[in-house]
Design a protein around this motif. Structure first.
Motif, PDB file in Angstrom:
ATOM      1  N   ARG A   1      41.644  39.263  34.114  1.00 33.61           N
ATOM      2  CA  ARG A   1      42.025  40.644  34.404  1.00 33.61           C
ATOM      3  C   ARG A   1      43.319  40.611  35.201  1.00 33.61           C
ATOM      4  O   ARG A   1      43.648  39.611  35.848  1.00 33.61           O
ATOM      5  CB  ARG A   1      40.927  41.386  35.156  1.00 33.61           C
ATOM      6  CG  ARG A   1      40.548  40.794  36.478  1.00 33.61           C
ATOM      7  CD  ARG A   1      39.518  41.663  37.190  1.00 33.61           C
ATOM      8  NE  ARG A   1      38.975  40.998  38.362  1.00 33.61           N
ATOM      9  CZ  ARG A   1      37.689  40.712  38.552  1.00 33.61           C
ATOM     10  NH1 ARG A   1      36.797  41.048  37.628  1.00 33.61           N
ATOM     11  NH2 ARG A   1      37.277  40.111  39.645  1.00 33.61           N
TER      12      ARG A   1
ATOM     13  N   ALA B   1      47.008  46.610  28.516  1.00 32.76           N
ATOM     14  CA  ALA B   1      45.829  47.370  28.091  1.00 32.76           C
ATOM     15  C   ALA B   1      45.697  47.383  26.570  1.00 32.76           C
ATOM     16  O   ALA B   1      44.597  47.238  26.031  1.00 32.76           O
ATOM     17  CB  ALA B   1      45.904  48.791  28.641  1.00 32.76           C
TER      18      ALA B   1
ATOM     19  N   PRO C   1      41.866  43.952  30.786  1.00 31.64           N
ATOM     20  CA  PRO C   1      41.547  44.967  31.801  1.00 31.64           C
ATOM     21  C   PRO C   1      42.633  45.016  32.881  1.00 31.64           C
ATOM     22  O   PRO C   1      43.001  43.989  33.448  1.00 31.64           O
ATOM     23  CB  PRO C   1      40.222  44.475  32.392  1.00 31.64           C
ATOM     24  CG  PRO C   1      39.661  43.528  31.385  1.00 31.64           C
ATOM     25  CD  PRO C   1      40.841  42.894  30.713  1.00 31.64           C
TER      26      PRO C   1
ATOM     27  N   THR D   1      43.951  46.823  36.466  1.00 30.16           N
ATOM     28  CA  THR D   1      43.764  47.643  37.655  1.00 30.16           C
ATOM     29  C   THR D   1      45.145  47.958  38.217  1.00 30.16           C
ATOM     30  O   THR D   1      46.003  47.072  38.269  1.00 30.16           O
ATOM     31  CB  THR D   1      42.943  46.894  38.721  1.00 30.16           C
ATOM     32  OG1 THR D   1      41.609  46.701  38.249  1.00 30.16           O
ATOM     33  CG2 THR D   1      42.898  47.678  40.035  1.00 30.16           C
TER      34      THR D   1
ATOM     35  N   ARG E   1      46.698  55.845  34.551  1.00 27.13           N
ATOM     36  CA  ARG E   1      45.579  56.107  33.642  1.00 27.13           C
ATOM     37  C   ARG E   1      46.086  56.374  32.240  1.00 27.13           C
ATOM     38  O   ARG E   1      45.522  55.888  31.243  1.00 27.13           O
ATOM     39  CB  ARG E   1      44.784  57.305  34.157  1.00 27.13           C
ATOM     40  CG  ARG E   1      43.501  57.568  33.369  1.00 27.13           C
ATOM     41  CD  ARG E   1      42.555  56.402  33.448  1.00 27.13           C
ATOM     42  NE  ARG E   1      41.268  56.710  32.834  1.00 27.13           N
ATOM     43  CZ  ARG E   1      40.480  55.800  32.286  1.00 27.13           C
ATOM     44  NH1 ARG E   1      40.851  54.513  32.256  1.00 27.13           N
ATOM     45  NH2 ARG E   1      39.325  56.145  31.765  1.00 27.13           N
TER      46      ARG E   1
ATOM     47  N   GLY F   1      46.844  53.281  30.420  1.00 23.34           N
ATOM     48  CA  GLY F   1      45.723  52.463  29.983  1.00 23.34           C
ATOM     49  C   GLY F   1      44.996  51.707  31.077  1.00 23.34           C
ATOM     50  O   GLY F   1      44.073  50.934  30.788  1.00 23.34           O
TER      51      GLY F   1
ATOM     52  N   CYS G   1      42.297  50.786  33.732  1.00 27.21           N
ATOM     53  CA  CYS G   1      40.875  51.140  33.746  1.00 27.21           C
ATOM     54  C   CYS G   1      40.309  51.234  35.158  1.00 27.21           C
ATOM     55  O   CYS G   1      39.189  51.719  35.346  1.00 27.21           O
ATOM     56  CB  CYS G   1      40.067  50.138  32.921  1.00 27.21           C
ATOM     57  SG  CYS G   1      40.186  48.426  33.481  1.00 27.21           S
ATOM     58  N   ASN G   2      41.054  50.772  36.146  1.00 26.31           N
ATOM     59  CA  ASN G   2      40.586  50.865  37.523  1.00 26.31           C
ATOM     60  C   ASN G   2      41.775  50.982  38.455  1.00 26.31           C
ATOM     61  O   ASN G   2      42.921  50.767  38.043  1.00 26.31           O
ATOM     62  CB  ASN G   2      39.730  49.654  37.894  1.00 26.31           C
ATOM     63  CG  ASN G   2      38.626  50.018  38.882  1.00 26.31           C
ATOM     64  OD1 ASN G   2      38.804  50.907  39.720  1.00 26.31           O
ATOM     65  ND2 ASN G   2      37.484  49.343  38.783  1.00 26.31           N
TER      66      ASN G   2
ATOM     67  N   LYS H   1      40.569  59.363  41.409  1.00 26.08           N
ATOM     68  CA  LYS H   1      39.961  58.365  40.516  1.00 26.08           C
ATOM     69  C   LYS H   1      38.839  58.982  39.689  1.00 26.08           C
ATOM     70  O   LYS H   1      38.739  58.749  38.480  1.00 26.08           O
ATOM     71  CB  LYS H   1      39.414  57.190  41.331  1.00 26.08           C
ATOM     72  CG  LYS H   1      40.440  56.157  41.746  1.00 26.08           C
ATOM     73  CD  LYS H   1      39.775  54.956  42.412  1.00 26.08           C
ATOM     74  CE  LYS H   1      38.844  54.221  41.465  1.00 26.08           C
ATOM     75  NZ  LYS H   1      38.278  53.003  42.073  1.00 26.08           N
TER      76      LYS H   1
ATOM     77  N   PHE I   1      38.582  56.881  36.113  1.00 25.24           N
ATOM     78  CA  PHE I   1      38.687  55.452  36.383  1.00 25.24           C
ATOM     79  C   PHE I   1      37.299  54.869  36.576  1.00 25.24           C
ATOM     80  O   PHE I   1      36.368  55.556  37.003  1.00 25.24           O
ATOM     81  CB  PHE I   1      39.515  55.200  37.647  1.00 25.24           C
ATOM     82  CG  PHE I   1      40.997  55.230  37.422  1.00 25.24           C
ATOM     83  CD1 PHE I   1      41.650  54.139  36.867  1.00 25.24           C
ATOM     84  CD2 PHE I   1      41.742  56.348  37.772  1.00 25.24           C
ATOM     85  CE1 PHE I   1      43.024  54.165  36.657  1.00 25.24           C
ATOM     86  CE2 PHE I   1      43.113  56.372  37.581  1.00 25.24           C
ATOM     87  CZ  PHE I   1      43.755  55.274  37.019  1.00 25.24           C
ATOM     88  N   GLY I   2      37.179  53.561  36.311  1.00 23.62           N
ATOM     89  CA  GLY I   2      35.900  52.883  36.479  1.00 23.62           C
ATOM     90  C   GLY I   2      35.521  52.731  37.935  1.00 23.62           C
ATOM     91  O   GLY I   2      36.330  52.949  38.839  1.00 23.62           O
TER      92      GLY I   2
ATOM     93  N   ARG J   1      34.184  46.715  39.646  1.00 22.41           N
ATOM     94  CA  ARG J   1      34.659  45.821  38.603  1.00 22.41           C
ATOM     95  C   ARG J   1      33.547  44.892  38.141  1.00 22.41           C
ATOM     96  O   ARG J   1      32.739  44.423  38.946  1.00 22.41           O
ATOM     97  CB  ARG J   1      35.835  44.989  39.103  1.00 22.41           C
ATOM     98  CG  ARG J   1      37.094  45.778  39.317  1.00 22.41           C
ATOM     99  CD  ARG J   1      38.224  44.887  39.777  1.00 22.41           C
ATOM    100  NE  ARG J   1      37.913  44.221  41.034  1.00 22.41           N
ATOM    101  CZ  ARG J   1      38.734  43.391  41.652  1.00 22.41           C
ATOM    102  NH1 ARG J   1      39.899  43.106  41.128  1.00 22.41           N
ATOM    103  NH2 ARG J   1      38.393  42.834  42.789  1.00 22.41           N
TER     104      ARG J   1
END
Length: 370
Positions: free
Chosen positions: A200, A234, A239, A241, A264, A267, A269-270, A340, A345-346, A349
């Protein structure tokens, strides 16, 4: 913008390096490191001799490292082990928390940190040797825990690339943090690893304002390039961040939501954040920079920062040093959390896999005893 006339921390003239000599660099001074017995200071004898000095050029020193994996026991850092292919960083970010570490090498945390770099050409060999040990147990290793593994000299040195090659061959989990677009060069290694949940990447984006970024991070990728890099990673299934780090109160904190929205859309994800930290030499370096680049905001920035550290420039306590405390710190945390959530967002992790590790040599298979 008019400068603050009552600014309490003006640039100290006796230590300031001429603008032309430090063009393209972050720090304004190059004060002697705190461990040195003698203090060196430039002195103009009236014959304008200082004008004849050469500009600060990047010098790369090869270091024959004896070990390559550093271990961390801090509870507020997300990794236990890290690898730093380089010491010092040419990006020149004025806020970099790694600057004081250069003093251990007999250098200044100022311009020396940006111009006297150390490279570890034997890093991949040392890593492979470590992985071969029967006692070694795989765990996620971070690249970029101290200085950026994709700073400009990586284009030629390719030390980070060689480390990733060892990790890819052995199915070893890796996390990367960088503010460089160069990380996209290694998508051919990272994408297959990510498919197996072994990799990641975290991309640091401090501001979307090119003017602020150029002044604050003079040799790092532009904000638009970083967002472009997020998208490339992405799209390749890696992944990503986005770290809004550091958040500087009174200067960049108004950009929290726009940065998260742009990330976001690209792409990511966190997301995570860290407040500006001013330990040791950084507090003076940052004040010098702030007084020159944003004099009309300097007092407010320092005042807000101190309000989050009990009236001090910095609180080193775990759990406080990266996020602060008090009303303003709480407001930033709440804004970040709500943004977030709104953007989808996730949360936590997912841990990278360690069960696929293949010990180097013999394809990771146990030798037969019969």
């Amino acid at each position: 913008m008019a400068p603050d006339r009552d600014h309490q921390n003006p640039l100290p003239a006796p230590h300031a390096v001429d603008t032309e000599r430090r063009r393209g660099r972050g720090a304004r001074t190059n004060k002697t490191g705190r461990f040195e017995a003698e203090v060196h200071e430039a002195f103009d004898d009236g014959w304008e001799s200082l004008g004849d000095l050469d500009a600060f050029k990047t010098e790369v020193i090869e270091e024959a490292a004896k070990s390559i994996i550093s271990h961390n026991d801090s509870p507020d850092v997300s990794f236990e082990s890290s690898i730093n292919p380089y010491r010092g960083c040419e990006h020149g970010c004025i806020y970099c928390y790694a600057r004081p570490s250069h003093c251990y090498l007999g250098h200044s945390a100022g311009l020396d940190f940006e111009t006297k770099l150390y490279a570890k050409p034997n890093a991949a060999a040392l890593l492979e040797r470590e992985f071969k040990k029967p006692s070694y147990r795989p765990h996620t290793i971070a690249l970029g825990g101290n200085t950026d593994p994709y700073q400009p000299i990586e284009r030629e040195r390719r030390i980070t690339r060689s480390i990733l090659e060892v990790m890819a061959q052995t199915n070893h989990p890796v996390g990367i943090i960088t503010k460089s677009a160069l990380v996209a060069r290694d998508i051919d290694l990272l994408a297959p690893m990510a498919e197996k949940n072994l990799a990641r990447v975290a991309v640091s984006i401090t501001t979307l304002d090119r003017r602020v970024a150029r002044a604050m991070e003079p040799r790092a990728a532009t904000p638009s390039k970083r967002l472009e890099t997020v998208k490339k990673l992405a799209d390749a299934g890696i992944p990503v961040t986005v770290m809004v780090a550091p958040i500087i109160p009174g200067l960049t904190d108004h950009e929290i939501e726009p940065i998260l929205e742009a990330a976001r859309e690209a792409g990511a994800c966190n997301a995570g954040y860290v407040l500006l930290r001013l330990p040791l030499e950084i507090k003076d370096l940052f004040r010098e920079w702030l007084a020159e680049e944003f004099p009309n905001r300097a007092d407010r920035v320092i005042s807000l920062l101190r309000s989050m550290h009990g009236g001090r420039d910095y609180t080193p306590d775990f759990g406080v040093r990266q996020v602060g405390r008090g009303p303003y710190a709480t407001q930033i945390a709440l804004r970040f959390r709500l943004a977030k959530k709104r953007l989808g967002f996730g949360g936590e992790r997912v841990a990278l896999r360690t069960d696929l590790f293949l010990r180097p040599g013999n394809g990771g298979q146990q030798l037969s005893l019969l």
